[in-house]
Design a protein around this motif. Structure first.
Motif, mmCIF file in Angstrom:
data_model
loop_
_atom_site.group_PDB
_atom_site.id
_atom_site.type_symbol
_atom_site.label_atom_id
_atom_site.label_comp_id
_atom_site.label_asym_id
_atom_site.label_seq_id
_atom_site.Cartn_x
_atom_site.Cartn_y
_atom_site.Cartn_z
ATOM 1 N N ASP A 135 0.860 -1.185 0.000
ATOM 2 C CA ASP A 135 0.000 0.000 0.000
ATOM 3 C C ASP A 135 0.899 1.238 0.000
ATOM 4 O OD1 ASP A 135 -1.672 2.154 0.633
ATOM 5 O OD2 ASP A 135 -2.985 0.932 1.884
ATOM 6 N N THR A 136 0.927 1.956 -1.115
ATOM 7 C CA THR A 136 1.834 3.103 -1.220
ATOM 8 C C THR A 136 1.411 4.265 -0.326
ATOM 9 O OG1 THR A 136 0.622 3.759 -3.230
ATOM 10 C CG2 THR A 136 2.700 2.559 -3.519
ATOM 11 N N GLU A 137 0.115 4.412 -0.057
ATOM 12 C CA GLU A 137 -0.297 5.479 0.864
ATOM 13 C C GLU A 137 0.184 5.180 2.276
ATOM 14 O OE1 GLU A 137 -4.377 7.826 1.957
ATOM 15 O OE2 GLU A 137 -4.197 5.740 2.597
ATOM 16 N N LEU A 138 -0.053 3.955 2.750
ATOM 17 C CA LEU A 138 0.380 3.580 4.096
ATOM 18 C C LEU A 138 1.902 3.602 4.201
ATOM 19 C CD1 LEU A 138 -0.172 2.630 6.924
ATOM 20 C CD2 LEU A 138 -0.535 0.314 6.041
ATOM 21 N N PHE A 215 1.008 -4.511 5.853
ATOM 22 C CA PHE A 215 0.459 -5.001 4.593
ATOM 23 C C PHE A 215 -0.136 -6.404 4.762
ATOM 24 C CE2 PHE A 215 4.019 -2.366 2.416
ATOM 25 C CZ PHE A 215 3.343 -1.201 2.714
ATOM 26 N N GLU A 216 0.538 -7.246 5.543
ATOM 27 C CA GLU A 216 0.024 -8.593 5.792
ATOM 28 C C GLU A 216 -1.313 -8.525 6.522
ATOM 29 O OE1 GLU A 216 3.036 -10.672 7.925
ATOM 30 O OE2 GLU A 216 4.457 -10.687 6.247
ATOM 31 N N ALA A 217 -1.415 -7.594 7.466
ATOM 32 C CA ALA A 217 -2.656 -7.453 8.227
ATOM 33 C C ALA A 217 -3.803 -7.002 7.323
ATOM 34 C CB ALA A 217 -2.460 -6.466 9.376
ATOM 35 N N ILE A 218 -3.527 -6.080 6.394
ATOM 36 C CA ILE A 218 -4.572 -5.610 5.473
ATOM 37 C C ILE A 218 -5.028 -6.750 4.571
ATOM 38 C CG2 ILE A 218 -5.071 -4.074 3.540
ATOM 39 C CD1 ILE A 218 -3.077 -2.087 4.767
#
Length: 434
Positions: A135-138, A215-218
């Motif tokens: 996720d580039t925003e995160l 990212f894994e959590a998302i």
């Protein structure tokens, strides 16, 4: 040469001249490298895209356009993808409502999205569910960037400016205008380049493992459950105090939602939130009185007025036992503004915990809410572990869904904050010393 470099070389001649002593000016990203691809809207075209992207290599950039404010719900009306060796693709989910074949061939590929949580629900509806993502925003938030919109990130990190102006258009329009498709194709043109630059930045800062956990959590998160009492989110609801008036809001909201869903239009185009609140406050006696209220003017026909007045009458006829409560019951702590009266010791813990988490977030150059969610801080301070050791705080944070990197950065600070004395205790100690 990367996509960014090739695109820049094609557009450099059209870039504005550099300002003296201000560094290079951003390069306008004027055209996708291979041009705007045709919109795929049938099974034959989709099969070609599936084959091309299956043969591609590296991460895949993914974006989706919705028609928020125009249509009911948050379905996707255009899906954009780009991958090395496959180029870019624009897919119409109206003509191709099932993209599970594409999702399957990309199942083991890392997906690059900007603000993934916004697009994942509508992508899931059409069969596209990533197992791994970036996720580039995160990533921008974790890296300490103040502005994390896609345009700002592309400009500040890569040095290019993206076309603006079509993000809020009605993407359910058919056929889609060429300028909109141009904009949509550019949205994925540099996503992988942005991903690579942010990954390097996070690695330099020692934050890349943190980002990977996020990212894994998302990717692993289940779909969000339906919101309880969504009508309570009516804008202006805070003005409505009495329970029967609140029932009017509920009845009007529900009636509006049924019409909006049937017509496939945004609920606000059927009846505005402001009109719902006005009717709840006024409790009109009949359709004529209703027509005098803002939002129910002369453009509304008698049949419509009768429909809305019937909703008001249903609320008026409810027995007291069926009226909604003034506030929604929750399983969490009360609003923090009431803590000082309800539990001064908890209020002291919360103040200390907030200060500690905010200070650590500033040290790490990332937003406080990304270091640890405010809800987790509140829940921990309202009902702390019986034994307030660091091990117990770690266990409590895990139960609240905190990631390991967040726990490592905050557990010790929160353990100390949970020992903060209530103001009355401090005053008593001060008097004793005097």
């Amino acid at each position: 040469m990367t996509d960014a470099q090739e695109t820049a070389s094609a557009n450099a001649a059209q870039a504005p001249p550099e300002e003296p002593d201000t560094g290079p000016a951003p390069v306008p990203l004027l055209e996708p490298r291979e041009g705007v691809p045709p919109v795929v809207a049938d099974e034959a075209g989709l099969a070609e895209v599936v084959a091309a992207f299956a043969a591609g290599s590296g991460p895949v950039a993914v974006d989706a356009e919705r028609a928020s404010g125009y249509r009911y719900g948050q379905r996707a009306y255009l899906v954009q993808l780009r991958r090395e060796g496959a180029g870019s693709a624009l897919i119409d989910p109206v003509g191709c409502p099932d993209l599970s074949a594409l999702g399957n061939v990309l199942a083991d590929t890392e997906w690059v999205l900007h603000a993934a949580s916004q697009d994942l629900p509508c992508l899931r509806e059409i069969g596209m569910v990533p197992r791994r993502l970036f996720d580039t925003e995160l990533a921008g938030r974790l890296a300490g960037h103040a502005r994390v919109g896609l345009g700002a990130m592309v400009e500040n990190v890569l040095g290019y400016t993206l076309e603006k102006g079509h993000s809020a258009v009605d993407w359910s329009t058919r056929p889609l205008p060429d300028p909109w498709l141009h904009y949509a194709a550019l949205d994925v043109e540099l996503l992988v380049d942005l991903r690579d630059a942010l990954e390097a930045d996070l690695d330099r800062q020692g934050k890349l493992p943190w980002a990977r956990e996020e990212f894994e959590a998302i990717a692993a998160a289940p779909p969000a459950p339906p919101r309880k009492d969504p009508w309570r989110r009516t804008s202006g609801m805070h003005k409505v105090r009495r329970r029967r008036q609140i029932a009017v809001v509920r009845e009007l909201w529900t009636a509006r939602d049924k019409i909006a869903q049937k017509r496939d239009v945004s609920p606000g185009k059927v009846l505005t939130d402001a009109a719902i609140v006005e009717a709840a406050l006024a409790m009109p006696s009949d359709a004529r009185a209703l027509s005098a209220l803002p939002g129910f003017g002369h453009r509304m026909g008698r049949k419509q007025l009768d429909h809305w007045q019937a909703a008001v009458e249903r609320a008026k006829a409810l027995p007291e036992t069926a009226l909604p409560q003034q506030s929604q019951a929750t399983n969490g702590p009360p609003p923090p503004r009431s803590w000082a009266d309800k539990d001064p010791a908890a209020a002291a813990r919360l103040a200390a915990a907030r200060a500690a988490v905010t200070a650590r977030a500033e040290e790490l150059r990332l937003p406080q809410e990304n270091l640890l969610t405010p809800d987790s801080v509140r829940r921990l301070c309202w009902q702390p572990p019986r034994v307030r050791t660091e091990a117990e705080v770690v266990s409590a944070l895990r139960a609240l869904g905190a990631r390991e990197w967040q726990i490592e950065q905050t557990a010790a600070l929160l353990t100390e904050a949970l020992a903060a004395p209530a103001p009355s205790e401090e005053a008593a100690r001060g008097e004793g010393r005097g």
